[in-house]
Design a protein around this motif. Structure first.
Motif, PDB file in Angstrom:
ATOM      1  N   ALA A 136      42.911  23.720  14.782  1.00  0.00           N
ATOM      2  CA  ALA A 136      43.414  25.071  14.524  1.00  0.00           C
ATOM      3  C   ALA A 136      43.918  25.212  13.089  1.00  0.00           C
ATOM      4  O   ALA A 136      43.998  26.316  12.551  1.00  0.00           O
ATOM      5  CB  ALA A 136      44.536  25.400  15.501  1.00  0.00           C
ATOM      6  N   PHE A 137      44.290  24.078  12.472  1.00  0.00           N
ATOM      7  CA  PHE A 137      44.840  24.096  11.111  1.00  0.00           C
ATOM      8  C   PHE A 137      43.768  23.866  10.054  1.00  0.00           C
ATOM      9  O   PHE A 137      44.083  23.709   8.873  1.00  0.00           O
ATOM     10  CB  PHE A 137      45.941  23.034  10.984  1.00  0.00           C
ATOM     11  CG  PHE A 137      47.151  23.364  11.808  1.00  0.00           C
ATOM     12  CD1 PHE A 137      47.150  23.120  13.178  1.00  0.00           C
ATOM     13  CD2 PHE A 137      48.253  23.964  11.236  1.00  0.00           C
ATOM     14  CE1 PHE A 137      48.252  23.457  13.957  1.00  0.00           C
ATOM     15  CE2 PHE A 137      49.363  24.313  12.012  1.00  0.00           C
ATOM     16  CZ  PHE A 137      49.351  24.053  13.368  1.00  0.00           C
ATOM     17  N   GLY A 138      42.492  23.799  10.486  1.00  0.00           N
ATOM     18  CA  GLY A 138      41.438  23.465   9.536  1.00  0.00           C
ATOM     19  C   GLY A 138      41.421  21.977   9.278  1.00  0.00           C
ATOM     20  O   GLY A 138      41.229  21.518   8.149  1.00  0.00           O
ATOM     21  N   SER A 212      47.478  34.087  16.321  1.00  0.00           N
ATOM     22  CA  SER A 212      48.591  33.296  15.784  1.00  0.00           C
ATOM     23  C   SER A 212      48.162  31.832  15.758  1.00  0.00           C
ATOM     24  O   SER A 212      47.122  31.468  16.329  1.00  0.00           O
ATOM     25  CB  SER A 212      49.798  33.439  16.710  1.00  0.00           C
ATOM     26  OG  SER A 212      49.467  32.846  17.974  1.00  0.00           O
ATOM     27  N   MET A 213      48.966  30.959  15.166  1.00  0.00           N
ATOM     28  CA  MET A 213      48.644  29.529  15.191  1.00  0.00           C
ATOM     29  C   MET A 213      48.646  29.001  16.621  1.00  0.00           C
ATOM     30  O   MET A 213      47.815  28.176  16.987  1.00  0.00           O
ATOM     31  CB  MET A 213      49.628  28.722  14.327  1.00  0.00           C
ATOM     32  CG  MET A 213      49.424  28.866  12.833  1.00  0.00           C
ATOM     33  SD  MET A 213      47.689  28.805  12.272  1.00  0.00           S
ATOM     34  CE  MET A 213      47.233  27.147  12.738  1.00  0.00           C
ATOM     35  N   GLU A 214      49.582  29.479  17.444  1.00  0.00           N
ATOM     36  CA  GLU A 214      49.616  29.041  18.847  1.00  0.00           C
ATOM     37  C   GLU A 214      48.306  29.406  19.542  1.00  0.00           C
ATOM     38  O   GLU A 214      47.723  28.598  20.260  1.00  0.00           O
ATOM     39  CB  GLU A 214      50.798  29.685  19.587  1.00  0.00           C
ATOM     40  CG  GLU A 214      52.151  29.073  19.266  1.00  0.00           C
ATOM     41  CD  GLU A 214      52.818  29.681  18.033  1.00  0.00           C
ATOM     42  OE1 GLU A 214      52.152  30.446  17.297  1.00  0.00           O
ATOM     43  OE2 GLU A 214      54.004  29.385  17.814  1.00  0.00           O
ATOM     44  N   THR A 239      48.089  30.043   8.611  1.00  0.00           N
ATOM     45  CA  THR A 239      48.233  28.581   8.710  1.00  0.00           C
ATOM     46  C   THR A 239      49.338  28.091   7.776  1.00  0.00           C
ATOM     47  O   THR A 239      50.214  27.321   8.184  1.00  0.00           O
ATOM     48  CB  THR A 239      46.908  27.899   8.286  1.00  0.00           C
ATOM     49  OG1 THR A 239      45.811  28.643   8.804  1.00  0.00           O
ATOM     50  CG2 THR A 239      46.853  26.464   8.758  1.00  0.00           C
ATOM     51  N   PHE A 240      49.261  28.536   6.510  1.00  0.00           N
ATOM     52  CA  PHE A 240      50.229  28.045   5.518  1.00  0.00           C
ATOM     53  C   PHE A 240      51.654  28.453   5.914  1.00  0.00           C
ATOM     54  O   PHE A 240      52.592  27.659   5.778  1.00  0.00           O
ATOM     55  CB  PHE A 240      49.893  28.567   4.113  1.00  0.00           C
ATOM     56  CG  PHE A 240      48.449  28.326   3.714  1.00  0.00           C
ATOM     57  CD1 PHE A 240      47.771  27.182   4.139  1.00  0.00           C
ATOM     58  CD2 PHE A 240      47.750  29.252   2.939  1.00  0.00           C
ATOM     59  CE1 PHE A 240      46.442  26.951   3.792  1.00  0.00           C
ATOM     60  CE2 PHE A 240      46.429  29.036   2.583  1.00  0.00           C
ATOM     61  CZ  PHE A 240      45.763  27.892   3.014  1.00  0.00           C
ATOM     62  N   ALA A 241      51.793  29.663   6.414  1.00  0.00           N
ATOM     63  CA  ALA A 241      53.128  30.138   6.805  1.00  0.00           C
ATOM     64  C   ALA A 241      53.690  29.292   7.945  1.00  0.00           C
ATOM     65  O   ALA A 241      54.896  29.032   8.003  1.00  0.00           O
ATOM     66  CB  ALA A 241      53.058  31.607   7.221  1.00  0.00           C
ATOM     67  N   TYR A 248      57.399  17.135   8.244  1.00  0.00           N
ATOM     68  CA  TYR A 248      56.504  16.241   7.504  1.00  0.00           C
ATOM     69  C   TYR A 248      55.614  16.985   6.504  1.00  0.00           C
ATOM     70  O   TYR A 248      54.787  16.362   5.840  1.00  0.00           O
ATOM     71  CB  TYR A 248      55.599  15.468   8.475  1.00  0.00           C
ATOM     72  CG  TYR A 248      56.295  14.374   9.251  1.00  0.00           C
ATOM     73  CD1 TYR A 248      56.188  13.041   8.856  1.00  0.00           C
ATOM     74  CD2 TYR A 248      57.043  14.662  10.391  1.00  0.00           C
ATOM     75  CE1 TYR A 248      56.802  12.021   9.577  1.00  0.00           C
ATOM     76  CE2 TYR A 248      57.667  13.655  11.122  1.00  0.00           C
ATOM     77  CZ  TYR A 248      57.541  12.340  10.718  1.00  0.00           C
ATOM     78  OH  TYR A 248      58.149  11.338  11.430  1.00  0.00           O
ATOM     79  N   ALA A 249      55.753  18.279   6.400  1.00  0.00           N
ATOM     80  CA  ALA A 249      54.880  19.047   5.505  1.00  0.00           C
ATOM     81  C   ALA A 249      55.234  18.738   4.047  1.00  0.00           C
ATOM     82  O   ALA A 249      56.382  18.419   3.735  1.00  0.00           O
ATOM     83  CB  ALA A 249      55.042  20.538   5.782  1.00  0.00           C
TER      84      ALA A 249
END
Lengths: 464, 198
Positions: A136-138, A212-214, A239-241, A248-249
């Motif tokens: 989902a995050f690429g 959404s990311m979810e 994604t970035f938001a 850990y980002a």
């Protein structure tokens, strides 16, 4: 030459191409849990190999942990022994473990993203088929077997053949009451349970971008249910938001550099895919499954197919006999016994909010047992801080502690033989939720409405 | 891993499609911390009633059928990545699974276990099922070096594909881990060459 998102990430991780054409692929993140890791640690031991990069591994206990009284020792001896073994192995090899009782414990595919371990452009593996969630995050994320877990432990690499590429584009706006879960159940019902075997899938189109990311995690999570090696979505502002500021980002200047790189991660305009499918969001209705694989799904107000191909007939009828359903019938009005809201597919805060928003001020049906298992301690804490626990309790839903729970029933959370359970999880295989259990997969919203009504209804009539 | 070259055996037919790894080895039996003993619970809920007594109509309980080859409907091994599914089949004595389609993760796990996933066409698979239905003792010869499945009774030979590297591994009993460990220098060089820090 035009490159797909998948190939950009894969190519950046090829250490070398071995004679014969297989790639040695470098793995950025390795997630492990108690069930598929013990034999891999044993293999290191037997071969006298060190753990190559302990800092690239994170462990948690999720598959067989109880969802009540997690502060007490695990009662079931085999589960306890597996969790103890994980703890001992992590101590011995210097692996960070977010075990039972830790504020960051949870389902491996829920905690990776919420801790910011899951990043765009990364390669991520875990001895669990739902590792596709992280796509989902690429990211290029996929499940592996225990022999491969040992390989990654020993070398941080895997020897792999490059999969074919499929793009699934869903354009348009989802209708009211139609969620990410319905979108992916619909796609799987169209392509079939083996329809993407051999492929890595990219999900694209305005309906996917709008999630959404979810929601994106729910979609990518179920890629494996149509046989795909994994699924991924190009990273964007959403994604970035989501990632920014997580434990850990990357931070500061490294964050700026990371985002600049991540913005290059998309399929070039003239990329040629090995297979393409297009769907219209307007065609998707709230979904439910009626059979014993996730491809056996229909719109809630649809009918079970009357006809199937001759070669599938025996398997189809065996499946319906197991479920107690007939060819051609509607599921509307069928009484159900259990509702399970949880699993790496749908146990995130957005899922709990959707359930709470619907059930606020209502009561579950008396004959239904409704349990909600949050995906992680962080989700649980968030739910409590928002007061969702009280809303759920007042509606008769039991909020448990985090784990995989009744998705695969390795712990005490089992559905009895013959009982019907509407579940937000990912698999409706025979006996998946306990021997003889009958699972109907659906979205958290459908599950919530079903719990209140006590039977399967066309939810479009019941939306708040 | 044990070496695999040629196998002479009859086959056990299971003509169902989409057999998932939860059926091959149900999740509640995944709590062992070693690789041994999973064969006991192979196809547990199809093979046994809740009280543990055998279900007489399941093929593994049917005395007519035996052998080291499992003949199964398409999309065999879908679902969970549990390598325990391949271990259970191997532990129960199977060395080959023939199907017209394998799920990717299962295929890899089988190859890493020394169990040969032998893929044939849908038409060939129907024909094989028909042969075993007519005569449960039908013998098969699986020749991995030649990549052939031969049926002496009908003098029929089917060629099958396998990745050349994986073929060599099976024939010689090599694991991927041996190869990967030998690549340490290249792996370290790759790590040094990476430009990103996250």
């Amino acid at each position: 030459m035009a490159k797909s998102l998948f190939d950009k990430i894969w190519d950046a991780h090829v250490v070398k191409t071995a004679p014969g054409g297989l790639d040695v692929v470098y793995i950025d993140r390795h997630l492990i849990h108690e069930v598929t890791s013990p034999q891999a640690f044993d293999e290191l031991e037997a071969r006298n190999l060190p753990l190559y990069r302990p800092d690239r591994i994170l462990a948690t206990a999720d598959h067989n942990v109880p969802t009540r009284n997690q502060h007490l020792p695990i009662e079931e001896p085999l589960s306890r022994s597996q969790v103890d073994k994980l703890t001992a192995n992590c101590e011995k090899y210097g692996v960070e473990l977010y075990g039972l009782g830790h504020a960051r414990q949870g389902i491996v595919h829920v905690i990776g993203p919420e801790l910011g371990l899951t990043l765009p452009g990364a390669t991520i593996v875990c001895g669990d088929s739902h590792t596709s969630t992280h796509g989902a995050f690429g990211a290029v994320a996929f499940g592996i077997g225990t022999s491969q877990v040992a390989q990654v432990m020993a070398t941080q690499c895997l020897l792999l053949s490059r999969p074919k590429r499929m793009r699934i584009t869903v354009d348009g706006e989802l209708r009211r009451g139609v969620t990410a879960k319905d979108l992916i159940l619909y796609i799987i019902s169209q392509l079939g349970t083996g329809g993407a075997t051999g492929y890595f899938v990219e999900y694209a189109g305005s309906a996917v971008r709008g999630l959404s990311m979810e929601g994106r995690m729910t979609v990518c999570n179920m890629s494996i249910e149509m046989g795909a090696r994994g699924g991924l979505i190009a990273p964007d502002a959403t994604t970035f938001a989501y990632v920014e500021g997580r434990a850990y980002a990357p931070k500061g200047i490294v964050w700026e550099q990371a985002v600049a790189y991540w913005k290059t991660l998309y399929s070039d305009d003239d990329t040629v895919f090995d297979a393409e499918h297009h769907f219209s969001a307007r065609d998707i209705a709230p979904m439910i499954t009626y059979g014993t694989n996730p491809g056996m799904g229909i719109a809630l107000n649809g009918n079970i197919p009357s006809e199937v191909a001759a070669s599938e007939s025996e398997s189809f009828d065996k499946s319906l006999a197991y479920m107690g359903f007939q060819r051609g019938e509607s599921l509307l009005g069928k009484e159900i016994n259990y509702v399970f809201i949880g699993s790496c597919t749908n146990s995130r805060i957005e899922d709990l909010r959707a359930v709470a928003a619907y059930v606020q001020g209502k009561q579950k049906a008396k004959h239904v047992e409704a349990i909600i298992v949050p995906g992680s301690k962080q989700v649980e804490q968030q739910a409590i801080s928002e007061g969702l626990d009280k809303i759920l309790a007042e509606a008769g839903f039991e909020l448990r502690e985090p784990g995989c729970s009744a998705c695969l029933a390795m712990n005490e959370d089992k559905i009895p033989a013959g009982a019907y359970c509407v579940a937000t999880s990912n698999r409706n295989f025979e006996g998946r939720q306990g021997p003889g259990s009958r699972t109907l997969l659906a979205s958290p919203l459908v599950a919530a409405i079903t719990a209140v009504q006590g039977r399967i209804v066309d939810i479009t009539q019941y939306l708040n | 891993m044990e070496k695999f070259q040629t196998l002479y055996s009859s086959a056990v037919p299971l003509p169902l499609e989409n057999i998932d790894t939860d059926q091959i080895i149900p999740a509640r039996f995944l709590k062992a911390t070693t690789r041994e003993g999973f064969g006991e619970n192979l196809f547990r809920d199809w093979r046994c009633n809740a009280d543990g007594t055998p279900k007489p109509d399941f093929v593994l309980n049917d005395a007519r059928y035996s052998g080291q080859i499992l003949l199964a409907g398409k999309n065999f091994g879908c679902g969970s990545s549990r390598e325990h599914a391949a271990w259970a089949l191997y532990d129960a004595g199977f060395r080959v699974v023939i199907s017209s389609y394998f799920a990717d993760i299962f295929r890899g796990n089988a190859l890493n276990t020394g169990l040969l996933p032998l893929q044939v066409t849908d038409a060939e698979l129907s024909n094989l099922f028909a042969l075993v239905e007519q005569d449960a003792d039908t013998q098969f010869v699986v020749n991995l070096p030649e990549q052939t499945l031969h049926v002496p009774a009908t003098n029929q030979t089917i060629h099958f594909d396998i990745d050349p590297y994986k073929k060599e591994c099976l024939i010689n009993g090599y694991d991927d881990i041996d190869f990967l460990v030998s690549q340490k220098q290249a792996i370290e060089a790759y790590e040094q060459s990476r430009t990103w820090a996250w």
